[in-house]
Design an enzyme around this catalytic site. Structure first.
Site, PDB file in Angstrom:
ATOM      1  N   GLY A  13       0.672  -1.282   0.039  1.00  0.00           N
ATOM      2  CA  GLY A  13      -0.248   0.102  -0.014  1.00  0.00           C
ATOM      3  C   GLY A  13       0.874   1.389  -0.298  1.00  0.00           C
ATOM      4  O   GLY A  13       0.206   2.168   0.615  1.00  0.00           O
ATOM      5  N   ALA A  14       2.131   1.199  -0.637  1.00  0.00           N
ATOM      6  CA  ALA A  14       2.732   2.603  -0.520  1.00  0.00           C
ATOM      7  C   ALA A  14       2.855   3.387  -1.608  1.00  0.00           C
ATOM      8  O   ALA A  14       3.592   4.247  -1.975  1.00  0.00           O
ATOM      9  CB  ALA A  14       4.310   1.979  -0.624  1.00  0.00           C
ATOM     10  N   ARG A  16       0.569   5.849  -1.732  1.00  0.00           N
ATOM     11  CA  ARG A  16       0.060   7.180  -1.144  1.00  0.00           C
ATOM     12  C   ARG A  16       0.134   6.982   0.373  1.00  0.00           C
ATOM     13  O   ARG A  16       0.658   5.988   1.010  1.00  0.00           O
ATOM     14  CB  ARG A  16      -1.357   7.380  -1.431  1.00  0.00           C
ATOM     15  CG  ARG A  16      -2.207   6.119  -1.168  1.00  0.00           C
ATOM     16  CD  ARG A  16      -3.857   6.508  -1.539  1.00  0.00           C
ATOM     17  NE  ARG A  16      -3.779   6.380  -2.924  1.00  0.00           N
ATOM     18  CZ  ARG A  16      -4.237   5.199  -3.530  1.00  0.00           C
ATOM     19  NH1 ARG A  16      -4.306   4.245  -2.743  1.00  0.00           N
ATOM     20  NH2 ARG A  16      -4.410   5.406  -4.657  1.00  0.00           N
ATOM     21  N   ILE A  18       0.592   6.982   4.477  1.00  0.00           N
ATOM     22  CA  ILE A  18       1.581   6.701   5.206  1.00  0.00           C
ATOM     23  C   ILE A  18       2.458   5.781   4.708  1.00  0.00           C
ATOM     24  O   ILE A  18       3.949   6.080   4.855  1.00  0.00           O
ATOM     25  CB  ILE A  18       1.022   6.063   6.568  1.00  0.00           C
ATOM     26  CG1 ILE A  18      -0.011   6.891   7.403  1.00  0.00           C
ATOM     27  CG2 ILE A  18       2.050   5.346   7.509  1.00  0.00           C
ATOM     28  CD1 ILE A  18      -0.765   6.261   8.393  1.00  0.00           C
ATOM     29  N   GLY A  19       2.191   4.801   3.791  1.00  0.00           N
ATOM     30  CA  GLY A  19       3.177   3.916   3.222  1.00  0.00           C
ATOM     31  C   GLY A  19       4.170   4.417   2.146  1.00  0.00           C
ATOM     32  O   GLY A  19       5.331   4.299   2.488  1.00  0.00           O
ATOM     33  N   LYS A  38      -1.913  -1.567  -5.529  1.00  0.00           N
ATOM     34  CA  LYS A  38      -2.915  -1.914  -6.436  1.00  0.00           C
ATOM     35  C   LYS A  38      -3.111  -0.905  -7.425  1.00  0.00           C
ATOM     36  O   LYS A  38      -3.523  -1.223  -8.508  1.00  0.00           O
ATOM     37  CB  LYS A  38      -4.341  -2.260  -5.885  1.00  0.00           C
ATOM     38  CG  LYS A  38      -4.585  -3.455  -5.010  1.00  0.00           C
ATOM     39  CD  LYS A  38      -6.091  -3.834  -4.583  1.00  0.00           C
ATOM     40  CE  LYS A  38      -7.020  -2.741  -3.712  1.00  0.00           C
ATOM     41  NZ  LYS A  38      -8.287  -3.056  -3.591  1.00  0.00           N
ATOM     42  N   ASP A  70      -2.256  -7.028  -5.321  1.00  0.00           N
ATOM     43  CA  ASP A  70      -3.232  -7.276  -4.472  1.00  0.00           C
ATOM     44  C   ASP A  70      -3.288  -8.234  -3.405  1.00  0.00           C
ATOM     45  O   ASP A  70      -2.899  -9.358  -3.689  1.00  0.00           O
ATOM     46  CB  ASP A  70      -4.466  -7.429  -5.369  1.00  0.00           C
ATOM     47  CG  ASP A  70      -6.017  -7.498  -4.354  1.00  0.00           C
ATOM     48  OD1 ASP A  70      -5.764  -7.690  -3.205  1.00  0.00           O
ATOM     49  OD2 ASP A  70      -6.900  -7.123  -4.966  1.00  0.00           O
ATOM     50  N   TYR A 164     -14.225  -4.000  11.477  1.00  0.00           N
ATOM     51  CA  TYR A 164     -13.027  -3.005  11.383  1.00  0.00           C
ATOM     52  C   TYR A 164     -12.166  -3.484  12.510  1.00  0.00           C
ATOM     53  O   TYR A 164     -10.935  -3.799  12.420  1.00  0.00           O
ATOM     54  CB  TYR A 164     -13.286  -1.689  11.285  1.00  0.00           C
ATOM     55  CG  TYR A 164     -11.936  -0.906  11.256  1.00  0.00           C
ATOM     56  CD1 TYR A 164     -11.318  -0.848  10.022  1.00  0.00           C
ATOM     57  CD2 TYR A 164     -11.699  -0.159  12.095  1.00  0.00           C
ATOM     58  CE1 TYR A 164      -9.954  -0.449   9.902  1.00  0.00           C
ATOM     59  CE2 TYR A 164     -10.584   0.804  12.231  1.00  0.00           C
ATOM     60  CZ  TYR A 164      -9.624   0.610  11.040  1.00  0.00           C
ATOM     61  OH  TYR A 164      -8.457   1.319  11.090  1.00  0.00           O
ATOM     62  N   LYS A 168      -8.381  -5.197  12.209  1.00  0.00           N
ATOM     63  CA  LYS A 168      -7.123  -4.378  12.695  1.00  0.00           C
ATOM     64  C   LYS A 168      -6.419  -5.138  13.730  1.00  0.00           C
ATOM     65  O   LYS A 168      -5.144  -5.202  13.871  1.00  0.00           O
ATOM     66  CB  LYS A 168      -7.538  -2.907  13.230  1.00  0.00           C
ATOM     67  CG  LYS A 168      -7.725  -2.047  11.893  1.00  0.00           C
ATOM     68  CD  LYS A 168      -6.837  -1.909  10.973  1.00  0.00           C
ATOM     69  CE  LYS A 168      -5.469  -1.293  11.203  1.00  0.00           C
ATOM     70  NZ  LYS A 168      -4.700  -1.169   9.928  1.00  0.00           N
TER      71      LYS A 168
END
Length: 273
Positions: A13-14, A16, A18-19, A38, A70, A164, A168
């Site tokens: 997920g990098a 955008r 924090i990643g 993705k 993904d 959720y 987490k």
């Protein structure tokens, strides 16, 4: 050791948020960064793609490998790990950043949304970690950093979004268990969570401009992550770090530079009392 120069980071997920901030901070040291995400084509509501992220990483001084992945599908993860090893020779650090969120009650959470959160957050974290471990075990200072909260079992953190919270906490349980499982082999497993809300695309979609203005920038998480990832992996594992607390312990006293809107009191994040 206070640099990630020459290290290879695999970050989910990098593209955008924090990643990307963690990736860019590592790139300033001269790290190799794999952007496993993705978004290959521009999204109408979300900024950034794996290719725009790669450009930022290269500009910051690192080497980038953008890969469309993904993490719900292990064949895509294994293919990405293979390409990473072919390009950079191994993996030193895994950052489990990718996450799906839906702050909805039990009757308002379609099973499709439930499956997405569990597929990305729990299964994706587990599968990516499993795929990277053979390479991490070869590294001199291997780290797995997961963006997940301390396991706070107070009912108020479950009542409004059971699915959720479970998803987490599933990520956090990976940290808890794997830290012990791989302690003797020297692989560090730690979690990092923000004290306050962080200005990301997800927060913008949930809370709009008001919540964004009451947030800190992703750079605070990047700076905290850098402190963790440059530690001796055998001496720092099994921790649930909070960004602000960690930075304070390392001499940071002024957090105003991380504010989205100067002079605003930032909003506290979920799962923290």
């Amino acid at each position: 050791m206070n640099t990630l120069k020459g290290k290879t980071l695999f970050i989910t997920g990098a593209s955008r948020g924090i990643g990307l901030a963690i990736a860019t901070r590592a790139a300033r040291d001269g790290a190799n960064v794999v952007i496993a995400a993705k978004t290959a084509e521009p999204h109408p509501k979300l900024p950034g793609t794996i290719y725009s992220a790669a450009e930022e990483i290269e500009k910051a001084g690192g080497k980038a490998l953008p890969l469309m992945v993904d993490i719900r599908y292990e064949d895509q993860i294994h293919a990405a790990v293979k390409q990473t090893v072919e390009r950079f020779g191994g993996i030193d650090i895994l950052v489990n950043n990718a996450s799906a969120i839906s702050l909805t009650g039990t009757l308002e959470t379609p099973m499709k949304k439930f499956d997405l959160m569990f597929g990305v957050n729990v299964r994706g974290t587990y599968a990516t970690t499993q795929a990277c471990l053979p390479e991490l075990l070869k590294s001199k200072n291997p780290h797995v950093l997961t963006l997940s909260p301390p396991l706070n079992m107070k009912p108020k953190w479950f009542e409004n979004h059971v699915a959720y919270t479970m998803a987490k906490y599933g990520m956090s349980m990976c940290v808890l268990g794997m830290a012990e499982e791989f302690r003797d082999q020297g692989v560090a497993f730690n979690a990092l969570w923000p004290r306050t809300v962080i200005a990301t695309a997800a927060i913008n979609m949930i809370g709009g401009q008001d919540m964004m203005e009451a947030s800190r920038t992703p750079e605070i998480m990047a700076d905290a992550a850098h402190l963790i990832l440059t530690r001796d992996s055998r001496a720092a594992t099994g921790n649930f770090f909070i960004d602000e607390d960690l930075l304070r312990e390392n001499g940071v006293t002024d957090f105003s530079k991380y504010l989205v809107k100067p002079g605003t009191e930032p909003m506290q994040d979920f799962f923290l009392d």
